[in-house]
Design an enzyme around this catalytic site. Sequence first.
Site, PDB file in Angstrom:
ATOM      1  N   VAL A  14       0.833  -1.208   0.000  1.00 19.54           N
ATOM      2  CA  VAL A  14       0.000   0.000   0.000  1.00 19.54           C
ATOM      3  C   VAL A  14       0.868   1.259   0.000  1.00 19.54           C
ATOM      4  CG1 VAL A  14      -1.838   1.253   1.206  1.00 19.54           C
ATOM      5  CG2 VAL A  14      -1.812  -1.259   1.251  1.00 19.54           C
ATOM      6  N   LYS A 202     -12.641  -6.186  10.962  1.00 17.25           N
ATOM      7  CA  LYS A 202     -13.427  -5.144  10.284  1.00 17.25           C
ATOM      8  C   LYS A 202     -14.813  -5.011  10.922  1.00 17.25           C
ATOM      9  CE  LYS A 202     -10.750  -6.079   6.165  1.00 17.25           C
ATOM     10  NZ  LYS A 202     -10.643  -6.949   4.999  1.00 17.25           N
TER      11      LYS A 202
HETATM   12  P1  NAP Z   1       3.475  -4.760   3.652  1.00 14.84           P
HETATM   13  O1  NAP Z   1       3.500  -4.876   2.169  1.00 14.84           O
HETATM   14  O2  NAP Z   1       3.867  -5.922   4.468  1.00 14.84           O
HETATM   15  O3  NAP Z   1       4.398  -3.500   4.042  1.00 14.84           O
HETATM   16  C1  NAP Z   1       4.729  -3.195   5.366  1.00 14.84           C
HETATM   17  C2  NAP Z   1       5.740  -2.082   5.361  1.00 14.84           C
HETATM   18  O4  NAP Z   1       5.963  -1.672   6.703  1.00 14.84           O
HETATM   19  C3  NAP Z   1       7.092  -2.459   4.776  1.00 14.84           C
HETATM   20  O5  NAP Z   1       7.612  -1.392   4.026  1.00 14.84           O
HETATM   21  C4  NAP Z   1       7.964  -2.709   6.013  1.00 14.84           C
HETATM   22  O6  NAP Z   1       9.345  -2.378   5.818  1.00 14.84           O
HETATM   23  C5  NAP Z   1       7.366  -1.729   6.994  1.00 14.84           C
HETATM   24  N1  NAP Z   1       7.498  -2.188   8.366  1.00 14.84           N
HETATM   25  C6  NAP Z   1       6.930  -3.250   8.943  1.00 14.84           C
HETATM   26  N2  NAP Z   1       7.306  -3.348  10.233  1.00 14.84           N
HETATM   27  C7  NAP Z   1       8.138  -2.325  10.466  1.00 14.84           C
HETATM   28  C8  NAP Z   1       8.868  -1.881  11.598  1.00 14.84           C
HETATM   29  N3  NAP Z   1       8.819  -2.549  12.755  1.00 14.84           N
HETATM   30  N4  NAP Z   1       9.630  -0.766  11.485  1.00 14.84           N
HETATM   31  C9  NAP Z   1       9.703  -0.096  10.306  1.00 14.84           C
HETATM   32  N5  NAP Z   1       9.024  -0.464   9.191  1.00 14.84           N
HETATM   33  C10 NAP Z   1       8.262  -1.573   9.280  1.00 14.84           C
HETATM   34  O7  NAP Z   1       2.003  -4.324   4.146  1.00 14.84           O
HETATM   35  P2  NAP Z   1       0.792  -3.740   3.277  1.00 14.84           P
HETATM   36  O8  NAP Z   1       0.115  -4.854   2.551  1.00 14.84           O
HETATM   37  O9  NAP Z   1       1.235  -2.542   2.515  1.00 14.84           O
HETATM   38  O10 NAP Z   1      -0.229  -3.321   4.442  1.00 14.84           O
HETATM   39  C11 NAP Z   1      -0.006  -2.156   5.210  1.00 14.84           C
HETATM   40  C12 NAP Z   1      -1.238  -1.890   6.090  1.00 14.84           C
HETATM   41  O11 NAP Z   1      -2.375  -1.716   5.243  1.00 14.84           O
HETATM   42  C13 NAP Z   1      -1.593  -3.051   7.023  1.00 14.84           C
HETATM   43  O12 NAP Z   1      -2.093  -2.550   8.225  1.00 14.84           O
HETATM   44  C14 NAP Z   1      -2.699  -3.784   6.267  1.00 14.84           C
HETATM   45  O13 NAP Z   1      -3.582  -4.491   7.125  1.00 14.84           O
HETATM   46  C15 NAP Z   1      -3.410  -2.617   5.615  1.00 14.84           C
HETATM   47  N6  NAP Z   1      -4.164  -2.958   4.408  1.00 14.84           N
HETATM   48  C16 NAP Z   1      -3.543  -3.609   3.390  1.00 14.84           C
HETATM   49  C17 NAP Z   1      -4.277  -3.937   2.256  1.00 14.84           C
HETATM   50  C18 NAP Z   1      -3.623  -4.650   1.104  1.00 14.84           C
HETATM   51  O14 NAP Z   1      -4.330  -4.944   0.130  1.00 14.84           O
HETATM   52  N7  NAP Z   1      -2.335  -4.937   1.139  1.00 14.84           N
HETATM   53  C19 NAP Z   1      -5.640  -3.589   2.188  1.00 14.84           C
HETATM   54  C20 NAP Z   1      -6.223  -2.901   3.258  1.00 14.84           C
HETATM   55  C21 NAP Z   1      -5.468  -2.588   4.363  1.00 14.84           C
HETATM   56  P3  NAP Z   1      10.290  -3.175   4.799  1.00 14.84           P
HETATM   57  O15 NAP Z   1       9.778  -2.829   3.430  1.00 14.84           O
HETATM   58  O16 NAP Z   1      11.646  -2.686   5.055  1.00 14.84           O
HETATM   59  O17 NAP Z   1      10.096  -4.639   5.109  1.00 14.84           O
END
Ligand code: NAP
Length: 437
Positions: A14, A202
């Site tokens: 995201v 949700k």
């Molecule tokens: P993701 O692809 O796993 O990305 C997570 C990001 O956060 C990565 O850049 C990671 O860094 C960083 N991160 C994680 N832990 C960290 C820490 N302790 N310190 C610093 N950085 C950290 O997740 P995502 O799919 O984008 O989802 C993000 C949020 O949106 C979540 O809450 C999810 O539930 C919500 N969401 C996602 C979707 C979807 O379709 N993906 C839909 C609705 C809501 P690195 O890149 O260095 O690993």
Amino acid sequence: MQALKVAMLGCGVVGTEVAARIQNRNEALAERIGAPLELSAIVVRDTSKQRPGIDPSLLTTDAETAIAGADIVIELMGGIEPAKTLIRSALDHGSSVVTANKALLAANYGELMSAADTAGVRLEHEAAVAGAIPIIRPVGDSLAGDRIDRIMGIVNGTTNYILDQMDSEGWGFDEALRTAQELGFAEADPTADVGGHDAAAKAAILASLAFHAPVTIDDVHVEGIAGITPDMVATARDQGFVIKLLAVCERVSDSSAGAGLSARVYPALLGRSHPLATVRGAFNAVFIEAEAAGSLMFYGQGAGGEPTASAVLGDIVSVARRKVLGGRGQYERPFHKDSTILPISAITTRYHITLDVVDRPGVLAAVSEVFSDEGASIELMRQTVGETDDQGTQHAKLVLATHSNTDAILRGTVERLGGLSVVRAVKSVIRVEGQAQ
Ligand code: NAP
């Protein structure tokens, strides 16, 4: 007008899409906000990772410094910690926060909204429920003058894709899950989706917002879809139903435990003419029943980087406008109702029960007697001839639809049916929402 500094925590699926749009669409966003946005820092775990389209000079692991220098903080890292501590820190610094973190909000909604209220800033979270679909603002703002009685949603795309493929293609659960993983609709570890926990998070958020009462994920009754078989799907189809994983949040005035709120997630039969029955593939939809507005349905993509970024960007524009205009943050104490959360046992529902019975006289009478003893009643009973087993006993499939009763009474009835000597197996039990056609 001076640029508003935006710090982004997380740059994954995201975050990458959000950062690209802040950079590429800044002029259009500035027109809508009244000031340009400046991405001031992007906090990640690994700053050496290749991130196409992202300015490497913005990457940092120092979240506290990034937050201290920002007007607006976007939390897209997910999980409970350090996300919770960092959001609290941003709110305490007087920054409004935009988050998509359903897991965090479902466990700490009341605490975090109150912290935003105390700080006089906003905590926006449109993307936390149903991705691109505008649902938080309609429930929290547009319907604020109405009374929401019931929300029923398909809020998990993975499970809807699996159930839809089982219904439309006749696939088994494993084949549908494997294909969902290959197409990127399901995670390598699908437990949170398949087990109903993602939908429950949700449901907790929607119930909290709709009913002005703190509902956490622990208050949500959860059942997943791993037990759904092709036979259950085919039987449902024969009866004019489709099986959907539903998140149901409702006000209940007359349960066996009195008045209160119910939030639950389970696979249920839905009449094929219900608007939610038409939601195919990985799409999401939320159906709302309100006192004055009547029925409303919101439909769209519930996940994915780009659709979710749309909801995040909408929230960013909203908090940025407020910052430019100098408006206060939260507009109401979010939770002023102290409501009882009702257990599933007290909720009135209907069951569809499929039994494998011995095909001989007296079976229907024995089944009917159990219903009568338990105070439950049968709306419909349909028997079809089954197979003859190795001992030469003829089996029959008996499908029973119950009238409405409490979940506790219907559960007790099913337990007793399972103990009858004429019942070889309780093949399936599934609740019903909506009417068959
Ligand atoms: P993701 O692809 O796993 O990305 C997570 C990001 O956060 C990565 O850049 C990671 O860094 C960083 N991160 C994680 N832990 C960290 C820490 N302790 N310190 C610093 N950085 C950290 O997740 P995502 O799919 O984008 O989802 C993000 C949020 O949106 C979540 O809450 C999810 O539930 C919500 N969401 C996602 C979707 C979807 O379709 N993906 C839909 C609705 C809501 P690195 O890149 O260095 O690993």
